[in-house]
Write a protein that holds these residues in place. Structure first.
Motif, PDB file in Angstrom:
ATOM      1  N   ILE A  79       0.820  -1.221   0.000  1.00  0.00           N
ATOM      2  CA  ILE A  79       0.000   0.000   0.000  1.00  0.00           C
ATOM      3  C   ILE A  79       0.850   1.265   0.000  1.00  0.00           C
ATOM      4  O   ILE A  79       0.360   2.349   0.322  1.00  0.00           O
TER       5      ILE A  79
ATOM      6  N   LYS B  41       1.948   3.297  -2.232  1.00  0.00           N
ATOM      7  CA  LYS B  41       1.542   4.453  -3.043  1.00  0.00           C
ATOM      8  C   LYS B  41       0.355   5.199  -2.437  1.00  0.00           C
ATOM      9  O   LYS B  41       0.123   6.363  -2.753  1.00  0.00           O
ATOM     10  N   TYR B  42      -0.412   4.528  -1.585  1.00  0.00           N
ATOM     11  CA  TYR B  42      -1.556   5.180  -0.953  1.00  0.00           C
ATOM     12  C   TYR B  42      -1.171   5.943   0.317  1.00  0.00           C
ATOM     13  O   TYR B  42      -1.919   6.782   0.791  1.00  0.00           O
ATOM     14  N   TYR B  43       0.001   5.615   0.844  1.00  0.00           N
ATOM     15  CA  TYR B  43       0.475   6.288   2.059  1.00  0.00           C
ATOM     16  C   TYR B  43       1.924   6.739   1.849  1.00  0.00           C
ATOM     17  O   TYR B  43       2.860   6.134   2.369  1.00  0.00           O
TER      18      TYR B  43
ATOM     19  N   SER C 200      -8.075  -3.492   4.469  1.00  0.00           N
ATOM     20  CA  SER C 200      -8.271  -2.142   3.932  1.00  0.00           C
ATOM     21  C   SER C 200      -9.524  -2.130   3.064  1.00  0.00           C
ATOM     22  O   SER C 200     -10.056  -3.181   2.699  1.00  0.00           O
TER      23      SER C 200
ATOM     24  N   GLU D  57     -11.131  -0.338  -0.526  1.00  0.00           N
ATOM     25  CA  GLU D  57     -10.738   0.368  -1.751  1.00  0.00           C
ATOM     26  C   GLU D  57     -11.980   0.737  -2.537  1.00  0.00           C
ATOM     27  O   GLU D  57     -12.892  -0.071  -2.718  1.00  0.00           O
ATOM     28  N   HIS D  58     -12.026   1.998  -2.988  1.00  0.00           N
ATOM     29  CA  HIS D  58     -13.158   2.473  -3.781  1.00  0.00           C
ATOM     30  C   HIS D  58     -12.687   3.609  -4.680  1.00  0.00           C
ATOM     31  O   HIS D  58     -12.009   4.537  -4.230  1.00  0.00           O
ATOM     32  N   ASP D  59     -13.036   3.514  -5.967  1.00  0.00           N
ATOM     33  CA  ASP D  59     -12.684   4.540  -6.955  1.00  0.00           C
ATOM     34  C   ASP D  59     -11.194   4.861  -6.938  1.00  0.00           C
ATOM     35  O   ASP D  59     -10.793   6.024  -7.011  1.00  0.00           O
ATOM     36  N   GLY D  60     -10.387   3.826  -6.799  1.00  0.00           N
ATOM     37  CA  GLY D  60      -8.942   4.016  -6.851  1.00  0.00           C
ATOM     38  C   GLY D  60      -8.311   4.535  -5.572  1.00  0.00           C
ATOM     39  O   GLY D  60      -7.113   4.801  -5.534  1.00  0.00           O
ATOM     40  N   LYS D  61      -9.101   4.695  -4.513  1.00  0.00           N
ATOM     41  CA  LYS D  61      -8.559   5.174  -3.242  1.00  0.00           C
ATOM     42  C   LYS D  61      -8.623   4.048  -2.218  1.00  0.00           C
ATOM     43  O   LYS D  61      -9.657   3.384  -2.073  1.00  0.00           O
ATOM     44  N   LEU D  62      -7.521   3.837  -1.523  1.00  0.00           N
ATOM     45  CA  LEU D  62      -7.442   2.771  -0.516  1.00  0.00           C
ATOM     46  C   LEU D  62      -7.249   3.370   0.870  1.00  0.00           C
ATOM     47  O   LEU D  62      -6.483   4.314   1.053  1.00  0.00           O
ATOM     48  N   THR D  63      -7.965   2.803   1.849  1.00  0.00           N
ATOM     49  CA  THR D  63      -7.881   3.270   3.228  1.00  0.00           C
ATOM     50  C   THR D  63      -7.790   2.080   4.163  1.00  0.00           C
ATOM     51  O   THR D  63      -8.595   1.138   4.053  1.00  0.00           O
TER      52      THR D  63
END
Length: 222
Positions: free
Chosen positions: A161, A163-165, A199, A201-207
């Motif tokens: 993950i 690239k998301y953080y 995690s 993931e929705h619309d290219g965003k991961l949390t």
């Protein structure tokens, strides 16, 4: 007056005053009814809007040919048609009547095949606190986590993950959800990963899925 030859001069005066008045009106409405203003002037045989300064009825240009039979600029509306149109628009803006909820009729949208409860019950999801996190050397995707998941000793999980953080240190101190009983595996030939961090993931965003800080490390989620 047009039907009586004796009134020809009076008719001419009325029509000239009407044309002069429409010219003035066209100039006055131009700031907020531009298309209408141009349409009036065109039918009067005038080219374009001029300055409002010193605008006068007496300034109608000589030698101008007014249109013989003009197209109605404001066509007469049919009252019944307009009422029907307004009613249609009002009906379209009404909120849809909510269908009575019946769980038995709900069609579930799944990304994977259904499983039985016994299958889910095999998965152990726990609360784990992030103690340390760093980028994995030689990888653009992986972050290396040190976690307290209530094992007595910290465990390590590698997660793709990065690239998301980009500021991974913001995750230190967070309490996340992990699959605790996933069989450990070696990654990049030298790092052991002992579980999986959950995690969304929705619309290219991961949390990462976090929990309230007051929940003790190692608490089982289920």
């Amino acid at each position: 007056m047009a039907k009586d030859e004796a009134h020809r001069d009076q008719l001419a005066s009325v029509m000239s005053h009407l044309a002069a008045s429409l010219r003035v009106v066209a100039h006055l409405i131009e700031p907020f009814m531009m298309e209408t203003s141009r349409a009036v002037l065109t039918q009067l045989g005038l080219a374009e809007v001029s300055s409002l300064e010193n605008l006068s009825l007496a300034d109608f240009p000589a030698g101008v040919t007014v249109v013989a039979k003009g197209t109605p600029i404001f066509p007469r509306l049919d009252m019944e048609e307009e009422i029907a149109y307004i009613k249609e628009q009002m009906e379209g803006n009404k909120p849809a009547v909510a269908k009575e909820w019946n769980p038995d009729e709900v069609e579930l949208k799944l990304n994977k095949e259904e499983i039985k409860f016994e299958d889910f019950d095999k998965v152990e999801i726990r609360v784990a606190e992030v103690k340390e996190v760093s980028k994995v050397e030689g990888s653009d995707k992986l972050l290396q986590f040190r976690l307290d998941a209530g094992d007595g000793e910290d465990r390590q999980i590698l997660s793709g993950i990065a690239k998301y953080y980009p500021n991974e240190q913001e995750l230190v101190g967070k309490k996340v959800q992990i699959v605790a009983n996933l069989k450990p595996r070696k990654m990049m030939k030298k790092y052991v990963s002992q579980g999986m961090i959950l995690s969304a993931e929705h619309d290219g965003k991961l949390t990462l899925l976090t929990v309230d800080p007051s929940v003790p490390n190692g608490s089982v989620i289920g």
